[in-house]
Design an enzyme around this catalytic site. Structure first.
Site, PDB file in Angstrom:
ATOM      1  N   ASN A  68       0.469  -1.179   0.061  1.00  0.00           N
ATOM      2  CA  ASN A  68      -0.157   0.070  -0.226  1.00  0.00           C
ATOM      3  C   ASN A  68       0.805   1.070  -0.039  1.00  0.00           C
ATOM      4  OD1 ASN A  68      -2.715   1.585   0.434  1.00  0.00           O
ATOM      5  ND2 ASN A  68      -1.588   2.002   1.878  1.00  0.00           N
ATOM      6  N   GLU A  69       0.908   1.727  -1.212  1.00  0.00           N
ATOM      7  CA  GLU A  69       1.289   3.014  -1.758  1.00  0.00           C
ATOM      8  C   GLU A  69       3.332   3.318  -1.065  1.00  0.00           C
ATOM      9  OE1 GLU A  69      -0.724   6.311   1.391  1.00  0.00           O
ATOM     10  OE2 GLU A  69      -2.771   5.864   0.280  1.00  0.00           O
ATOM     11  N   ASN A  70       3.694   2.287  -1.462  1.00  0.00           N
ATOM     12  CA  ASN A  70       5.390   2.457  -1.375  1.00  0.00           C
ATOM     13  C   ASN A  70       6.299   2.566  -2.241  1.00  0.00           C
ATOM     14  OD1 ASN A  70       4.802   1.342   1.465  1.00  0.00           O
ATOM     15  ND2 ASN A  70       5.244  -0.744   1.668  1.00  0.00           N
ATOM     16  N   GLY A  73       5.188   5.900  -2.592  1.00  0.00           N
ATOM     17  CA  GLY A  73       6.116   6.664  -1.712  1.00  0.00           C
ATOM     18  C   GLY A  73       7.298   7.059  -1.957  1.00  0.00           C
ATOM     19  N   SER A 114      -0.423  -0.377  -4.775  1.00  0.00           N
ATOM     20  CA  SER A 114      -1.444   0.073  -5.172  1.00  0.00           C
ATOM     21  C   SER A 114      -1.422   1.750  -4.540  1.00  0.00           C
ATOM     22  CB  SER A 114      -2.307  -0.315  -4.000  1.00  0.00           C
ATOM     23  OG  SER A 114      -3.745   0.887  -4.223  1.00  0.00           O
TER      24      SER A 114
END
Length: 195
Positions: A68-70, A73, A114
């Protein structure tokens, strides 16, 4: 199931199977850099293998997601300079995890993250290149990936009794206060009977 959470117990997936709910399952990586060296790498592989084998028989599970979002990020949250070339998880999301899913659960799709737009050639959160989410309702009430009718959504949890989530007992990770609404979950619905 969010990558910053837990792999739910079998009762959760059994209920989703029974109710016709679709589960997008993140591997447990969220919003942080994760080293890829041993001993963590071996533990990540063992945990992923255990959970893929445990959950792959559930028809409610429609997608494995690496994180999730890595990936996003890394691109947008200024991780590159502080990491100074250290590993941060990319090898898990683009290498290890897709290999495990392909080996153990080859009929179910995997996406690296994601959001993720399919390659580093595009921004991870580029809506023009983002893959279509399996099972997502498109125009005309059909799924874009299969053309089959969408299933009805689950009934609202409004009015159901709430219980304290075990993750919020005492001090909660991530700064969520134990008395926060974010620390509550709804009770699992009882099995509906036909009238």
């Amino acid at each position: 199931m969010w990558g910053g959470g837990i792999y739910e117990d079998d009762a959760f997936y059994d209920a989703c199977d029974e109710l016709g709910l679709m589960v997008w399952q993140d591997f447990l990586f969220a919003c942080a850099a994760y080293p890829e060296e041993q001993p963590l790498r071996g533990e990540v592989e063992a945990e992923a293998r255990d959970n893929v084998v445990r959950l792959m028989s559930h028809p409610s599970l429609v997608l494995w997601n690496g994180n999730n979002e890595n990936l996003w990020g890394f691109r947008d949250w200024d991780w590159e300079e502080p990491l100074a070339g250290d590993s941060w998880g990319e090898g898990y999301y683009l290498g290890l995890l897709p290999r495990i899913v392909a080996e153990l659960d080859p009929t179910r799709p995997y996406t690296a993250g994601s959001p993720w737009s399919g390659s580093w050639d595009h921004h991870p959160n580029d809506p023009a290149t983002a893959p279509t989410t399996p099972g997502r309702c498109g125009t005309g009430g059909t799924t874009p990936t299969t053309g089959r009718p969408c299933r009805a959504s689950a009934p609202s949890s409004a009015g159901r009794p709430r219980r304290r989530s075990p993750r919020c007992a005492g001090r909660s990770p991530g700064g969520v206060r134990p008395d926060s609404p974010a620390c509550c979950t709804t009770r699992r619905p009882r099995t509906a009977t036909a009238n």
